[in-house]
Structure formats: structure tokens, C-alpha cells
Design a protein around this motif. Structure first.
Motif, PDB file in Angstrom:
ATOM      1  N   ASP A   1       0.097 -21.430  -8.734  1.00  0.00           N
ATOM      2  CA  ASP A   1      -1.210 -21.613  -8.093  1.00  0.00           C
ATOM      3  C   ASP A   1      -1.911 -22.909  -8.471  1.00  0.00           C
ATOM      4  OD1 ASP A   1      -0.839 -19.259  -6.791  1.00  0.00           O
ATOM      5  OD2 ASP A   1      -2.054 -18.056  -8.164  1.00  0.00           O
TER       6      ASP A   1
ATOM      7  N   THR B   1     -10.431  -8.266   0.088  1.00  0.00           N
ATOM      8  CA  THR B   1      -9.794  -8.606  -1.173  1.00  0.00           C
ATOM      9  C   THR B   1      -8.341  -8.196  -1.046  1.00  0.00           C
ATOM     10  OG1 THR B   1     -11.936  -8.320  -2.166  1.00  0.00           O
ATOM     11  CG2 THR B   1     -10.060  -8.348  -3.668  1.00  0.00           C
TER      12      THR B   1
ATOM     13  N   ASN C   1       2.202 -17.716 -13.000  1.00  0.00           N
ATOM     14  CA  ASN C   1       1.006 -17.666 -12.155  1.00  0.00           C
ATOM     15  C   ASN C   1       0.359 -19.066 -12.069  1.00  0.00           C
ATOM     16  OD1 ASN C   1      -1.875 -15.333 -12.273  1.00  0.00           O
ATOM     17  ND2 ASN C   1      -1.405 -16.953 -10.829  1.00  0.00           N
TER      18      ASN C   1
ATOM     19  N   THR D   1      -6.218 -10.907  -8.986  1.00  0.00           N
ATOM     20  CA  THR D   1      -5.312 -10.421  -7.931  1.00  0.00           C
ATOM     21  C   THR D   1      -5.733 -10.911  -6.549  1.00  0.00           C
ATOM     22  OG1 THR D   1      -6.515  -8.343  -7.827  1.00  0.00           O
ATOM     23  CG2 THR D   1      -4.540  -8.390  -9.208  1.00  0.00           C
TER      24      THR D   1
ATOM     25  N   ASN E   1       0.853  -1.190   0.000  1.00  0.00           N
ATOM     26  CA  ASN E   1       0.000   0.000   0.000  1.00  0.00           C
ATOM     27  C   ASN E   1       0.881   1.230   0.000  1.00  0.00           C
ATOM     28  OD1 ASN E   1      -2.511  -1.552   0.606  1.00  0.00           O
ATOM     29  ND2 ASN E   1      -1.367  -1.988   2.482  1.00  0.00           N
TER      30      ASN E   1
ATOM     31  N   TYR F   1      -3.999  -9.056  -0.777  1.00  0.00           N
ATOM     32  CA  TYR F   1      -2.973  -9.458  -1.737  1.00  0.00           C
ATOM     33  C   TYR F   1      -2.631 -10.947  -1.641  1.00  0.00           C
ATOM     34  CZ  TYR F   1      -2.512  -4.419  -1.321  1.00  0.00           C
ATOM     35  OH  TYR F   1      -2.783  -3.073  -1.263  1.00  0.00           O
ATOM     36  N   PHE F   2      -3.102 -11.599  -0.563  1.00  0.00           N
ATOM     37  CA  PHE F   2      -2.707 -12.996  -0.340  1.00  0.00           C
ATOM     38  C   PHE F   2      -3.895 -13.927  -0.160  1.00  0.00           C
ATOM     39  CE2 PHE F   2       0.427 -10.000   1.332  1.00  0.00           C
ATOM     40  CZ  PHE F   2       1.506 -10.310   0.524  1.00  0.00           C
TER      41      PHE F   2
ATOM     42  N   ARG G   1      -5.819  -4.095   4.768  1.00  0.00           N
ATOM     43  CA  ARG G   1      -4.686  -3.718   3.921  1.00  0.00           C
ATOM     44  C   ARG G   1      -3.336  -4.186   4.453  1.00  0.00           C
ATOM     45  NH1 ARG G   1      -6.796   2.357   3.682  1.00  0.00           N
ATOM     46  NH2 ARG G   1      -7.089   1.752   5.857  1.00  0.00           N
TER      47      ARG G   1
ATOM     48  N   GLY H   1      -4.314 -16.777  -8.579  1.00  0.00           N
ATOM     49  CA  GLY H   1      -4.117 -15.475  -7.933  1.00  0.00           C
ATOM     50  C   GLY H   1      -3.497 -14.441  -8.855  1.00  0.00           C
ATOM     51  N   THR H   2      -2.681 -13.575  -8.270  1.00  0.00           N
ATOM     52  CA  THR H   2      -2.056 -12.469  -8.989  1.00  0.00           C
ATOM     53  C   THR H   2      -1.109 -12.990 -10.062  1.00  0.00           C
ATOM     54  OG1 THR H   2      -2.105 -11.348  -6.867  1.00  0.00           O
ATOM     55  CG2 THR H   2      -0.794 -10.299  -8.604  1.00  0.00           C
TER      56      THR H   2
END
Lengths: 152, 320
Positions: A60, B66, A56, B119, A18, B68-69, B84, B114-115
Motif C-alpha cells: 500500500d 467500509t 501490507n 481493513t 461474506n 474490503y477494497f 458487501r 489497508g488490510t
């Protein structure tokens, strides 16, 4: 009145972090407008896209990778940055959607979808950019935050 | 009080995140699909909740973290817990904070890619204490039985049940818009008290493990007075199954699903017994300190050997 205006770039190593941009809101402000855009949205380099998609799926899907369609089915890869906002005491919401050009208003009586309407308290606020996905080598961003009497 | 089964959709998005539904449009579409309740789970936003005013069906007000992991539902959490700064190794404390706010925790589509394709969609968190997880979406999206990630989620769920964690299974359509849905009748059935479904009754059913995920028919079982989510003594019992197409008939789609066999499943995913849906009672010996659930298999749109529905488990007590 412009409270903050900033141009900056983010890079793949910033993905999944962030970026907090604090700004001061004075007394008597009726509403805030956030104008945020980033570019590019889409990764057009097919070679890089293939690499990212295959990596990816390998990570995954693991042993199930063979059950997935070809990498081209997952095109185009997109960058995703969302804007979340905190007032001096609480989370005010987030616009989690794909648009790369956005304008959000938060006021006492109205808020754009994703944000909570309510008093515009004086004090330190934060615009927090959520760097969900950075697939291009760089993303250029522009953020402007204004105080005023904006209509929905 | 009498308990009844209610058809629900547990994973919905609106214009407040990236869905195409207005809040009222989502509710109207849910009513048209003969759903009794929905859970609104916008990505990282709760602003849709203020638009739920006197709804004709039950609406549970939640959020989909939602991150990042991984994606995670915080169901009806009264406390604002920040999504966050959730990191692979601090998710337990985040889930504890959701519980402190009165919320329930649900793991969404754990094996989605995922990402960057979706994402954060893959569950990459290192959960140390799985008892913090109330439910898991072991079916996701509009075509559940054909979905590779769903098979993996089912395996993960079995593994966690084997370790003694009582995690409630749910289906989440991840409903953003009507267009891409294939099986409108798929839903999560919740066993709730009362003749009218409420949001708090939905939450209680998930907390107590009284759910069935289904491509359409309502399928359940009981052992005497005991049913899904209950704990009973091990030993000899008679198990009784129920199967109803009532909602599918209302939706005019009952012919799409043809049940052929009921399988009783226990630890390690072992199939204990197979029963014909035509003879819905059978004797069964239950082992101590275990879990038992039922799966309904058959043909869906001409495709054979499909998982049509599965129930939450019933548990057996530790020692005889």
C-alpha cells in the motif's frame, strides 16, 4: 426460541468475503437477538505479525514505505468480523466495530446501534458475517439467533 | 441569491459504528468547534440518521461503505445499495447505483494503509469511469499537512483533473472521538446559497465543486463574478483572493497558522504564479481547456513550507 445456532471456523483464505447464514422467522415475532463471538481477537505471533505488516506496507505504500514507522508501531494486528443483517426485503444494518463478543437486538421499537428498528417480518432472513480481516491461522466463531421478547 | 462560505466536517462516526460519539454528542462537539454543518458517515450503517431530530446545524445523512477494497461515501443516497458484494472490477456499477438513488460518491482516504492494518482502508478499486466520483478526500485525519497518504492523494487528484474529471476535493477528519485530534480548526469550507446552511445546500456545493480544504483560515478566489467550480473563457483575467481568520479567531487559534505565499496551480501540478497574501489581486493568463486552483502555503506551529489550504478548481472552456 433459538432460530439458529452454529459453531464454525474461518481461515485467511476467507478474508474479504461474506458468509451468509439464512434463518426463518415465523409470524408474530417481536424481536430478534443475535449473539456472536469470535476468537482469537489479537495475533500474538510476532513473526507472523511482522510478515503481514511488512507485506501490507509494501503493497500500500510502495515507494513511500520508508516514510512509515517500524512494523512494531502497527501492533497488535487484530481479526475483524462484523455482523450485518438482512430481513426478507431489506438491509437492516451492521455493527461495524472491534468487539469480538457482541449481542444485538432488532425489534419493532428498538434496535442496537448500527441496526434499523422496524417490523420483524416473517420469512427468510440472513445473518451475513463480513470477514474484513483474518490475521490468525484460524478464527473460531459462535453465532446464536433467538426470537423472543427482548428488552433493550 | 447570495452565497456564503460555511465550515463543515465531512466525515464523522458515531456509536452506530465504531465512533465514541453519540449522535447528539457529535453535534454538540461540532457546534463547539464553530462548524456550520457535518456529514454523518457511519461504517455500513444508517441507523444514526433516525436520531438527527431538529439539529442546530446542518446534518447531511450519509454512509461510509467500509468494503474490503476501499472506503467510499454514499452521500444522501435514498436507495439501499449493497456494499458487501463490491469487488475491484464492479465498482463502477455500484457507484452508478448510488447515483440512481440520488446519492453522490466520495472516495475516502485513497492511500491509507489497508488490510490488515486498517481493513479495506486503501482504495484498490479499478475505477473505469472516474466521472462517477463526485469528490475525493485528498486530506484525511487530524493532522492533514504532515500526512504522506495525503500527498499521494493530492497527486492522484491532479492526475484526474488533468484527464478532465471534475472531482471536488474534501477534507475528512474521519472523526471518531475528540481525543486524537490535533488541529481542531481544520475543515472543509462549502460555498452555499442562503443565510442558513442546509443539508441539501451542502450536497449541492460538493456536486458543483465549490469547496476549500483548510487547516483553519477561509481562503478562496474569484475572477470577476466567477468562482470555484465555474467554467470561464480562457484569456487575460484578474484574479482576486480572499483570506479570513474569522472562525479561527472565534476558536482562539489564529496564531497557529501564518500564510506566506499563494500559489496558482494548473495542469500537471504546475505552479503558474506566486502571489503574496498581502497583495491579493493579480493579472493572469488562463489557457483553454484547463483547470486552475489556488494553494495557500506558510508556517503551521513553527513548521515552514506547509500547505495551509487549497481550493477546488475553476475551469476554462475548451476552444477560444
Amino acid at each position: 426460541m433459538i432460530l439458529l445456532e452454529k459453531e464454525f471456523s474461518v481461515y485467511p483464505e476467507n478474508e474479504k468475503t461474506n458468509m451468509s447464514l439464512p434463518f426463518e422467522v415465523g409470524e408474530g415475532v417481536k424481536s430478534l437477538k443475535f449473539t456472536f463471538s469470535y476468537s482469537p481477537k489479537v495475533l500474538t505471533d510476532r513473526k507472523r505479525a511482522r510478515l503481514l505488516i511488512e507485506r501490507n506496507i509494501e503493497k500500500d505504500a510502495g515507494e513511500y514505505a520508508g516514510e512509515y514507522p517500524s512494523w512494531e508501531e502497527f501492533l497488535p494486528l487484530k481479526n475483524l468480523i462484523t455482523l450485518s443483517v438482512d430481513d426478507p426485503t431489506a438491509y437492516r444494518g451492521c455493527a461495524h466495530r472491534q468487539a469480538e463478543c457482541m449481542e444485538h437486538i432488532i425489534s419493532d421499537s428498538f434496535a442496537s446501534p448500527g441496526f434499523n428498528k422496524g417490523a420483524i417480518q416473517a420469512g427468510q432472513w440472513q445473518a451475513v458475517l463480513n470477514l474484513h480481516g483474518i490475521v490468525t491461522e484460524k478464527i473460531d466463531c459462535h453465532l446464536k439467533i433467538e426470537a423472543g421478547d427482548f428488552l433493550e | 441569491m447570495n452565497k456564503k462560505w460555511y465550515a463543515c466536517e465531512m466525515h464523522c462516526h458515531t456509536l452506530h459504528s465504531d465512533g465514541d460519539f453519540s449522535v447528539s454528542g457529535l453535534i454538540e462537539t461540532a457546534v463547539a468547534r464553530h462548524l456550520d454543518g457535518i456529514q454523518i458517515t457511519d461504517h455500513n450503517a444508517v441507523s444514526a440518521h433516525a436520531e438527527v431530530i431538529d439539529p442546530p446545524i446542518a446534518v447531511l445523512k450519509s454512509i461510509e461503505w467500509t468494503t474490503y477494497f476501499g472506503h467510499m461515501h454514499a452521500m444522501d443516497c435514498k436507495k439501499d445499495v449493497d456494499w458487501r458484494d463490491a469487488l475491484p472490477d464492479n465498482i463502477d456499477e455500484k457507484m452508478r447505483a448510488v447515483h440512481e438513488g440520488g446519492g453522490l460518491v466520495g472516495v475516502c482516504h485513497p492511500f491509507q494503509l489497508g488490510t490488515p492494518i486498517c481493513t479495506g482502508g486503501r482504495w484498490d478499486y479499478n475505477v473505469k469511469d472516474w466521472s462517477l466520483v463526485n469528490y475525493m478526500e485528498i486530506w484525511s485525519e487530524g493532522c492533514p499537512f504532515m500526512n504522506t497518504p495525503n500527498k499521494r492523494a493530492l497527486d492522484l487528484w491532479h492526475t484526474l483533473l488533468d484527464k478532465g474529471y471534475r472531482i471536488t476535493p474534501t477534507f475528512g477528519r474521519d472523526w471518531h472521538r475528540s481525543t486524537k485530534d490535533v488541529y481542531h480548526s481544520a475543515c472543509t469550507y462549502l460555498l452555499c446559497e442562503g443565510d442558513t446552511l442546509t443539508d441539501s445546500a451542502m450536497k449541492r456545493a460538493v456536486n458543483e465543486g465549490r469547496t476549500v480544504i483548510s487547516m483553519g483560515p477561509l481562503f478562496s478566489f474569484n475572477i470577476g463574478e466567477s468562482t470555484l467550480g465555474d467554467e470561464i473563457e480562457a484569456g487575460e483575467h484578474e484574479i482576486e483572493f480572499t483570506l479570513s481568520f474569522e472562525r479561527m479567531e472565534k476558536m482562539k487559534v489564529p496564531e497557529r497558522v501564518k500564510p506566506e505565499v499563494i500559489r496558482i496551480i494548473t495542469k500537471g501540478g504546475e505552479r503558474v504564479k506566486e502571489v503574496s497574501p498581502a497583495y491579493p489581486r493579480t493579472a493572469i493568463t488562463l489557457k483553454a481547456n484547463s483547470w486552475y486552483n489556488a494553494e495557500l502555503w506558510g508556517t503551521i506551529d513553527g513548521k515552514r513550507d506547509c500547505l495551509i489550504a487549497l481550493t477546488s478548481p475553476l475551469y476554462t472552456k475548451g476552444e477560444i
